[in-house]
Design a protein around this motif. Structure first.
Motif, PDB file in Angstrom:
ATOM      1  N   ASN A  45     103.450 -10.887  29.673  1.00 22.22           N
ATOM      2  CA  ASN A  45     103.978 -12.229  29.574  1.00 22.22           C
ATOM      3  C   ASN A  45     102.644 -13.012  29.771  1.00 22.22           C
ATOM      4  OD1 ASN A  45     106.672 -11.990  28.903  1.00 22.22           O
ATOM      5  ND2 ASN A  45     107.158 -11.149  30.916  1.00 22.22           N
ATOM      6  N   ASN A 260     105.837 -11.297  25.872  1.00 21.90           N
ATOM      7  CA  ASN A 260     106.641 -12.634  26.428  1.00 21.90           C
ATOM      8  C   ASN A 260     108.063 -12.705  26.183  1.00 21.90           C
ATOM      9  OD1 ASN A 260     103.691 -13.672  25.405  1.00 21.90           O
ATOM     10  ND2 ASN A 260     104.261 -15.355  26.648  1.00 21.90           N
ATOM     11  N   ASP A 263     110.701 -15.409  27.104  1.00 20.49           N
ATOM     12  CA  ASP A 263     111.336 -16.652  26.079  1.00 20.49           C
ATOM     13  C   ASP A 263     112.704 -16.643  26.317  1.00 20.49           C
ATOM     14  OD1 ASP A 263     108.781 -17.487  25.234  1.00 20.49           O
ATOM     15  OD2 ASP A 263     108.666 -16.019  23.711  1.00 20.49           O
ATOM     16  N   GLY A 291     108.147 -11.875  20.176  1.00 17.10           N
ATOM     17  CA  GLY A 291     106.646 -11.774  20.095  1.00 17.10           C
ATOM     18  C   GLY A 291     106.129 -10.451  20.218  1.00 17.10           C
ATOM     19  N   LEU A 324     110.140 -15.369  16.646  1.00 14.59           N
ATOM     20  CA  LEU A 324     109.436 -15.972  17.543  1.00 14.59           C
ATOM     21  C   LEU A 324     107.879 -15.326  17.497  1.00 14.59           C
ATOM     22  CD1 LEU A 324     111.245 -16.870  20.994  1.00 14.59           C
ATOM     23  CD2 LEU A 324     110.896 -18.380  18.876  1.00 14.59           C
ATOM     24  N   CYS A 325     106.888 -16.362  17.342  1.00 15.57           N
ATOM     25  CA  CYS A 325     105.512 -15.916  17.099  1.00 15.57           C
ATOM     26  C   CYS A 325     105.290 -14.646  16.284  1.00 15.57           C
ATOM     27  CB  CYS A 325     104.749 -15.637  18.281  1.00 15.57           C
ATOM     28  SG  CYS A 325     103.276 -15.845  18.636  1.00 15.57           S
ATOM     29  N   GLU A 385     101.395 -21.868  22.553  1.00 13.14           N
ATOM     30  CA  GLU A 385     101.388 -20.831  21.600  1.00 13.14           C
ATOM     31  C   GLU A 385     100.161 -20.088  22.002  1.00 13.14           C
ATOM     32  OE1 GLU A 385      99.674 -22.853  18.055  1.00 13.14           O
ATOM     33  OE2 GLU A 385      98.064 -23.830  19.392  1.00 13.14           O
ATOM     34  N   ARG A 387      98.447 -16.969  19.930  1.00 10.17           N
ATOM     35  CA  ARG A 387      98.564 -16.275  18.494  1.00 10.17           C
ATOM     36  C   ARG A 387      97.059 -16.301  17.728  1.00 10.17           C
ATOM     37  NH1 ARG A 387      99.285 -20.590  14.073  1.00 10.17           N
ATOM     38  NH2 ARG A 387      99.608 -22.689  15.284  1.00 10.17           N
ATOM     39  N   TYR A 423     106.304 -20.726  16.140  1.00  9.53           N
ATOM     40  CA  TYR A 423     105.142 -20.214  17.072  1.00  9.53           C
ATOM     41  C   TYR A 423     105.456 -20.583  18.603  1.00  9.53           C
ATOM     42  CZ  TYR A 423     102.157 -18.262  13.737  1.00  9.53           C
ATOM     43  OH  TYR A 423     101.483 -17.478  12.547  1.00  9.53           O
ATOM     44  N   HIS A 425     106.419 -20.461  21.658  1.00  4.45           N
ATOM     45  CA  HIS A 425     106.943 -19.570  22.762  1.00  4.45           C
ATOM     46  C   HIS A 425     107.602 -20.831  23.805  1.00  4.45           C
ATOM     47  CE1 HIS A 425     105.177 -15.745  22.066  1.00  4.45           C
ATOM     48  NE2 HIS A 425     104.002 -16.463  22.012  1.00  4.45           N
TER      49      HIS A 425
END
Length: 483
Positions: A45, A260, A263, A291, A324-325, A385, A387, A423, A425
């Motif tokens: 995280n 993460n 989230d 993610g 997500l992501c 973000e 990524r 993307y 978070h």
């Protein structure tokens, strides 16, 4: 030169992170210039810093508690587990390689420790007080010679130490005695007292134990912190993935490299979620791909273990699918990855009209965006973000209006039929958005709408800190620190 206070624990999950968070706010409220520090954290995280690099979400939260902007200086070494006893090493916010646990211990750790201590020296020079968080237990005999996050830091900094234990688990007095007996004399001398955390009951019943500890070690019990219901992130090393059913059946796929997962905390509070590990379990009103620390490898895992077919079947049956992501990237049409997995072009699940190309530079930014997804169109949201990939879609989920407070105009995410990916978070920490999303699905099911209580991290930190301050001998700590 400022002072330093270190919080050690008798085990992982003792409550070090949250106690440091509370102490940061308590001393900040008293007017001290205080900052957090953790030399090395192992966490999936993470959150962005002001410098643009990654730090652990725990130190991110502690920085907020200190009323400071999160900085890579507060968590110079971040280890992000990749599986197979390997971790990505992030130093001062930037990835510097992937190593096995053995190679890290034998080759990189000493060099990084020296650099981290230079950062600690700088923090002590510039601030009144540095509150240092330890990691796990400081007396794991098999690891102690390689430990750069506990007593070695305490002695280097000349810090006073607090030893905290989770009394809710039981065995707290034995844990404290065992820890104290395994500490070296100079380490034991640095400890100024004990804190019992997460207590339910009458603290006066603990008196004989306190007397025993004081008689044996000449150190007081500094506080008994009651069990507090709160909405602050816990230490993620011991995070339990809940299976709590609500009126809506929300499922999150527990990927091998899930990251993460904080989230989804607002979904726990608003409804309850079910983390699933088998394809045959997939049948929720909402199915979420979270993610991932290794997007393509997790996508192939979904494919090989029947999850992809199960997701597509659930979607045909009416499930709403969210990514997500990394989960968003998986739901797209294809991924070109020559960076992370180096597998080249990989076919996506195909529920979102998006294509992703992995880039070598990781983006770590705070974002403000405007939602384009029709049910919440025009709604302002914010998040962050972390990524490698850049995605393009003819039907973006939102448009980014600000990156680290600088104006921007950048489409992101994608919208499909009963599906979206983003993307962002922290999207579900935008409570108006989450309420809109959940009530859309509840209406379809003929359920009454719900209202999600709006709250802020600031309010949670302040409330938790007040409980800790009420039950902790802060004056004694101040006296021991000499400030």
């Amino acid at each position: 030169m400022g002072e330093s206070l270190m919080v050690l624990g008798t085990s992982s999950g003792a409550g070090k992170s949250l106690l440091v968070t509370a102490l940061c706010r308590i001393f900040s409220n008293l007017g001290y210039d205080v900052v957090p520090f953790k030399s090395q954290n192992m966490s999936l995280n993470s959150a962005p810093s002001i410098e643009g690099g990654e730090i652990s979400r725990a130190q991110y939260l502690q920085a907020i508690a200190c009323r400071k902007r999160p900085s890579v200086r507060f968590n110079p070494i971040l280890l992000k587990p990749e599986g197979n006893m390997r971790s990505q090493v992030v130093f001062m916010g930037k990835p510097i390689g992937s190593v096995s646990a053995r190679d890290y211990m034998l080759s990189r750790k000493e060099e990084l420790f020296r650099k981290a201590m230079t950062v600690l020296d700088e923090l002590k020079e510039k601030h009144d007080l540095v509150i240092i968080e330890g990691a796990g237990s400081p007396v794991e005999i098999n690891l102690k010679d390689y430990d750069i996050a506990n007593t070695r830091v305490m002695l280097y900094a000349g810090a006073k130490g607090i030893l905290v234990t989770d009394i809710y688990r039981g065995g707290s007095f034995a844990s404290i005695v065992g820890t104290m007996e395994l500490l070296k004399p100079e380490e034991r001398e640095a400890i100024i007292g004990f804190v019992f955390n997460k207590f339910r009951g009458d603290p006066s019943l603990l008196g004989p134990g306190f007397e025993y500890l004081e008689e044996r070690y000449e150190k007081p019990t500094l506080g008994v912190i009651p069990y507090v219901e709160h909405r602050l992130p816990e230490e993620d090393s011991l995070t339990e993935f809940p299976k709590v059913r609500g009126e809506l059946h929300i499922q999150i796929i527990r990927l091998p490299h899930i990251s993460n997962f904080t989230d989804f905390e607002p979904l726990h509070w608003a409804n309850g979620v079910d983390y699933v590990t088998r394809a045959e379990e997939i049948k929720g009103d909402v199915v979420i791909i979270p993610g991932s620390k290794n997007t393509v490898e997790d996508l192939l895992w979904l494919r090989e273990n029947g999850f992809e077919d199960a997701i597509l079947e659930a979607h045909r049956d009416g499930s709403f699918i969210v990514g997500l992501c990394g989960g968003f990237q998986m739901l797209g049409e294809k991924i070109l990855d020559t960076v992370e997995s180096k597998r080249g072009i990989v076919k996506g699940i195909g529920l979102l009209p998006a294509k992703t190309v992995f880039e070598r530079v990781k983006r770590t930014n705070h974002l403000r965006a405007e939602v384009l997804w029709e049910p919440a169109r025009g709604m302002a949201v914010e998040g962050y973000e972390i990524r490698f990939g850049r995605s393009v879609s003819e039907r973006p989920f939102s448009v980014i209006r600000a990156i680290n407070s600088a104006k921007a105009f950048e489409p992101e995410g994608a919208v499909g039929e009963r599906a979206f990916g983003t993307y962002l978070h922290g999207i579900f920490h935008n409570f108006a958005f989450t309420e809109r999303f959940l009530n859309l699905l509840r209406e379809e099911r003929g359920l009454e709408p719900i209202s999600i209580e709006d709250w802020s991290i600031e309010e949670e930190i302040e409330g938790f800190a007040k409980v800790v301050e009420k039950n902790l001998d802060v004056e004694r700590i101040l006296a021991k620190l000499g400030i």
